[in-house]
Write a protein that holds these residues in place. Structure first.
Motif, PDB file in Angstrom:
ATOM      1  N   THR A 183       0.847  -1.203   0.000  1.00  0.00           N
ATOM      2  CA  THR A 183       0.000   0.000   0.000  1.00  0.00           C
ATOM      3  C   THR A 183       0.878   1.248   0.000  1.00  0.00           C
ATOM      4  O   THR A 183       0.855   2.046   0.941  1.00  0.00           O
ATOM      5  CB  THR A 183      -0.936   0.000   1.220  1.00  0.00           C
ATOM      6  N   PHE A 184       1.671   1.408  -1.073  1.00  0.00           N
ATOM      7  CA  PHE A 184       2.530   2.574  -1.201  1.00  0.00           C
ATOM      8  C   PHE A 184       1.718   3.772  -1.704  1.00  0.00           C
ATOM      9  O   PHE A 184       0.804   3.621  -2.515  1.00  0.00           O
ATOM     10  CB  PHE A 184       3.681   2.289  -2.165  1.00  0.00           C
ATOM     11  N   GLN A 185       2.095   4.959  -1.237  1.00  0.00           N
ATOM     12  CA  GLN A 185       1.407   6.188  -1.633  1.00  0.00           C
ATOM     13  C   GLN A 185       1.865   6.615  -3.025  1.00  0.00           C
ATOM     14  O   GLN A 185       3.036   6.413  -3.396  1.00  0.00           O
ATOM     15  CB  GLN A 185       1.682   7.302  -0.626  1.00  0.00           C
ATOM     16  N   THR A 186       0.956   7.194  -3.792  1.00  0.00           N
ATOM     17  CA  THR A 186       1.273   7.620  -5.161  1.00  0.00           C
ATOM     18  C   THR A 186       0.758   9.039  -5.420  1.00  0.00           C
ATOM     19  O   THR A 186      -0.121   9.538  -4.709  1.00  0.00           O
ATOM     20  CB  THR A 186       0.641   6.672  -6.204  1.00  0.00           C
ATOM     21  N   SER A 187       1.332   9.649  -6.451  1.00  0.00           N
ATOM     22  CA  SER A 187       0.834  10.932  -6.969  1.00  0.00           C
ATOM     23  C   SER A 187       0.961  10.901  -8.484  1.00  0.00           C
ATOM     24  O   SER A 187       1.892  10.280  -9.025  1.00  0.00           O
ATOM     25  CB  SER A 187       1.638  12.112  -6.407  1.00  0.00           C
ATOM     26  N   THR A 188       0.031  11.566  -9.157  1.00  0.00           N
ATOM     27  CA  THR A 188       0.022  11.588 -10.614  1.00  0.00           C
ATOM     28  C   THR A 188       0.255  13.016 -11.104  1.00  0.00           C
ATOM     29  O   THR A 188      -0.352  13.966 -10.601  1.00  0.00           O
ATOM     30  CB  THR A 188      -1.323  11.061 -11.164  1.00  0.00           C
ATOM     31  N   TYR A 189       1.158  13.157 -12.089  1.00  0.00           N
ATOM     32  CA  TYR A 189       1.532  14.471 -12.607  1.00  0.00           C
ATOM     33  C   TYR A 189       1.348  14.487 -14.124  1.00  0.00           C
ATOM     34  O   TYR A 189       1.566  13.481 -14.812  1.00  0.00           O
ATOM     35  CB  TYR A 189       2.991  14.795 -12.269  1.00  0.00           C
ATOM     36  N   THR A 190       0.969  15.649 -14.609  1.00  0.00           N
ATOM     37  CA  THR A 190       0.821  15.826 -16.059  1.00  0.00           C
ATOM     38  C   THR A 190       2.065  16.510 -16.610  1.00  0.00           C
ATOM     39  O   THR A 190       2.745  17.273 -15.892  1.00  0.00           O
ATOM     40  CB  THR A 190      -0.419  16.670 -16.378  1.00  0.00           C
TER      41      THR A 190
END
Length: 485
Positions: free
Chosen positions: A103-110
């Motif tokens: 359950t690793f944390q993620t972030s999405t970037y454009t």
């Protein structure tokens, strides 16, 4: 009493009665004590032999107490080892749970660089498992616009003579790649053609320039094999329109999402720490750590611009909590080791238990842990861990291996104590049997047979009565003269 004269018959009966009384006294004593040998006067050999056997039995009885305490001490140690084993198994289970948790944390970037950024842009990662030294990943690639080419006018073919191309006999054409050159000298311009010229240029291994005729336009074309090389044209002759060309100006091109993903995932400094994926055209960054990861080169709105803006991606809180749970179990392991004592002796702390099995101290056993060391977390190489120790699957696997080795050590020590316990219990049973043998042997030498002594007493009582009667008859015979008066 010597002045009293007894007749022979009376005296004989009196002596018989006295002997019977003595025998009755002896028999009564045997019935009262249960022994036929009460003093050395009764039977010196049996008395002292029985005393020796009884003394040895008493000494063994004293040793039995030590053996019983030893058994309980070993049982206490075994209780501790059993609980420690369960604790180690729980620690192992905790680590395996951490290993399986993803359950690793993620972030999405454009992407927001545009097709041709003005300069080289970077995306940087720091914190988390990466550490304080930032790891940079290029967001652009520096390339040339196209390969260097030089072309003539159109309308030519390979069979076009050099004369038609504008050459005269003896003239030269010098072609170069900026470093090396090839020189073609025209022999007979009317018969030699462009194919001859092309072959001469292409067969020279030193010059990285390829000559050809464009099949569509019919243009004589020179192309540099490397787009960072120039094309030089010289000599006394020339093909109309063929001119030297410099190296094309390099430009920056923005990498695609897939290219950035490949670049991040192939970086050895980020492997197992940061993972990138293509999320429907956006860059998805996964923080494979229990600590916060800082991403530099993004805007507050989540757009990658390669500038100084930062974004934080939280750590894996479940693994961090499991690290705390692991430390609590390790602390309980040490407390179990400290509490496994009996009568002041704790084998799990490295105490020595010495048991004596015989009265001469020639048969003993020393029971202790290996190397006389306390069987605790330090001995098992299990120290406190921090959340970062559970960041990497490889690190978790190493911890699992350490706990497994600790389990093997505990089980080995438990087996050793089990063997010791078997020896002590076997010796205790042997000693108990020996005591019974010694006591039985002693009793056989001194104890009286109650039935026999009771029968003897009955016979002696009968004899006493008969002796009393005989004594009375003898006295009556002595009284016969009195009847004459």
């Amino acid at each position: 009493m010597s002045d009293i004269t007894l007749s022979a018959g009376v005296r004989q009966n009196l002596l018989s009665l006295q002997k019977t009384a003595d025998l009755m006294a002896t028999t009564q004593n045997r019935l009262a004590t249960g022994k036929k040998v009460n003093t050395a006067l009764d039977n010196a050999t049996n008395f002292f032999t029985a005393s020796s056997l009884q003394a040895r039995s008493n000494e063994l009885s004293a040793l039995m107490d030590g053996m019983s305490n030893g058994v309980k001490t070993l049982e206490a140690a075994d209780n501790g080892l059993t609980s420690i084993t369960k604790t180690l198994e729980s620690m192992q289970s905790t680590l395996r749970q951490a290993r399986q948790d993803k359950t690793f944390q993620t972030s999405t970037y454009t992407l927001g660089l545009g097709a041709t950024p003005a300069g080289t842009e970077m995306l940087s990662f720091s914190g988390g498992s990466v550490g304080t030294t930032a790891v940079d990943v290029d967001l652009t690639t520096n390339t040339a616009a196209a390969a260097t080419t030089a072309s003539t006018a159109t309308g030519l073919t390979g069979g076009t003579t050099l004369a038609a191309a504008g050459f005269a006999n003896g003239e030269t054409l010098i072609i170069g790649d900026g470093t090396d050159t090839v020189t073609y000298t025209v022999g007979t311009a009317a018969t030699e053609d462009l194919d001859d010229l092309i072959s001469a240029i292409n067969l020279d291994a030193n010059v990285d320039v390829t000559a050809s005729i464009d099949p569509t336009t019919g243009a004589f074309t020179l192309t540099a094999d490397d787009n960072t090389q120039a094309i030089t044209v010289g000599g006394t002759g020339a093909i109309a329109g063929l001119a030297a060309q410099g190296v094309p100006a390099a430009v920056n091109e923005a990498l695609t999402v897939d290219q950035i993903v490949a670049s991040i995932n192939s970086d050895v400094d980020l492997k197992g720490k940061v993972r990138a994926t293509n999320d429907s055209g956006s860059l998805r960054i996964e923080n494979q750590s229990t600590q916060e990861l800082t991403v530099t080169g993004v805007t507050t709105t989540g757009t990658i611009d390669g500038d100084t803006g930062t974004s934080a991606i939280g750590g894996n809180t479940i693994r961090a909590e499991l690290a705390t749970q692991f430390n609590e179990l390790r602390d309980q392991l040490d407390k179990l080791s400290d509490d496994a004592s009996y009568n002041g002796v704790n084998l799990l702390r490295g105490d020595l238990l010495r048991l004596t099995f015989n009265e001469t101290d020639t048969s003993t056993i020393d029971i202790q842990t290996k190397n006389a060391e306390a069987l605790n977390s330090a001995y098992l190489n299990l120290g406190d861990i921090v959340a970062q120790d559970l960041d990497s699957d490889n690190d978790i696997d190493a911890l699992i291996s350490t706990v497994k080795a600790g389990l093997n050590t505990v089980r080995s020590q438990s087996s050793a104590f089990g063997s010791n316990l078997s020896i002590v219990e076997n010796r205790r049973d042997f000693t108990k049997a020996m005591m019974n043998t010694l006591q039985t042997g002693a009793d056989n030498l001194v104890l009286a047979d109650g039935n026999e002594e009771a029968a003897n007493m009955l016979a002696l009582q009968t004899r006493q009565q008969l002796s009393s009667t005989a004594l009375s008859l003898a006295s009556q015979a002595d009284q016969a003269p009195l009847q004459l008066f």
